[in-house]
Design an enzyme around this catalytic site. Structure first.
Site, mmCIF file in Angstrom:
data_model
loop_
_atom_site.group_PDB
_atom_site.id
_atom_site.type_symbol
_atom_site.label_atom_id
_atom_site.label_comp_id
_atom_site.label_asym_id
_atom_site.label_seq_id
_atom_site.Cartn_x
_atom_site.Cartn_y
_atom_site.Cartn_z
ATOM 1 N N GLY A 1 0.792 -1.220 0.000
ATOM 2 C CA GLY A 1 0.000 0.000 0.000
ATOM 3 C C GLY A 1 0.826 1.273 0.000
ATOM 4 N N SER A 2 0.603 2.186 -0.946
ATOM 5 C CA SER A 2 1.464 3.353 -1.058
ATOM 6 C C SER A 2 1.007 4.263 -2.196
ATOM 7 C CB SER A 2 2.905 2.902 -1.296
ATOM 8 O OG SER A 2 2.935 1.846 -2.230
ATOM 9 N N ARG A 3 1.943 5.138 -2.648
ATOM 10 C CA ARG A 3 1.596 6.097 -3.686
ATOM 11 C C ARG A 3 2.829 6.447 -4.506
ATOM 12 N NH1 ARG A 3 -0.415 11.508 -1.349
ATOM 13 N NH2 ARG A 3 1.247 12.682 -2.358
#
Length: 232
Positions: free
Chosen positions: A189-191
């Protein structure tokens, strides 16, 4: 068709970064199975999810220096002006930023948005706020790449998220990257933020689903003709 080719065409490849995690999930599942059938099935489902998380499918990338492709699978969460990370030395002026948010079900392999040479890589430790928040760009753990493209300097930033605890970058400063080439991964999970120089016009909207190495997120110099493609 050989057995190897059949397997390759049937199953999505798993990135090597996922092998230790998948093995760990599988080992725990076996141990749980000794004590409970229900726990075994729960562990098996979680092991399957872990393998799915680390999938690394082939992508067909447009080969056109006028185009900027998405560096990640996910949802476009931000499009607009923003000041790039201070450590990159790009100044305090705002640049056009396109952010792609990856949830725990997205493919997390990151790809270069443009063709060019990496002039600088900067890692910064930080917090683990929800990567969907705007302040995550400046406060979260992150790894930034400066890529000297034919159209100017493009910054790509791997931003850790609420669940992510490990940013991996396989490239080094001085390496040449092809558009859509794999350069790293963020676990769980991240960007990804892309900071664009003048002359680049966004071609996506907030809420749009992006596919790493395929979705065109910006374009230099107006409308582009139908590009050639590269399978990577």
């Amino acid at each position: 068709m050989s057995l190897t080719e059949t397997i390759k065409n049937t199953f999505v490849p798993i990135n090597r970064e996922g092998y230790p995690f998948i093995a760990g999930f599988a080992a725990v599942t076996i141990v749980l199975g000794i004590f409970s059938t229900s726990l075994f099935w729960i562990g098996l489902i979680l092991t399957g999810w872990c393998a799915y998380f680390f999938r690394d499918p082939e992508r067909v990338t447009p080969v056109d220096d006028r185009l900027v492709v998405s560096p990640a699978d996910g949802v476009v969460s931000m499009v607009g002006p923003a000041v790039p990370p201070q450590e990159l030395g790009l100044g305090s002026a705002e640049m056009t930023r396109v952010s792609v948010f990856m949830n725990v079900f997205s493919c997390h392999v990151n790809r270069s948005p443009v063709r060019g040479r990496i002039s600088r890589i900067e890692y910064r430790p930080g917090k683990f706020l929800n990567a969907d928040l705007d302040k995550a760009s400046s406060e979260n753990e992150r790894n930034s790449l400066l890529i000297e493209s034919p159209n100017g300097t493009v910054a790509t930033v791997q931003v850790a998220g609420l669940v992510a605890r490990r940013i991996v970058c396989w490239s080094d400063a001085g390496n040449d990257l092809a558009i859509g080439e794999r350069f790293g991964i963020i676990r769980f999970g991240s960007r990804l933020d892309v900071y664009l120089p003048e002359g680049a016009a966004p071609r996506v909207a907030v809420g749009q689903t992006a596919v790493a190495g395929e979705t065109v997120i910006a374009e230099f110099g107006g409308s582009a003709a139908s590009p050639l493609v590269r399978v990577s």
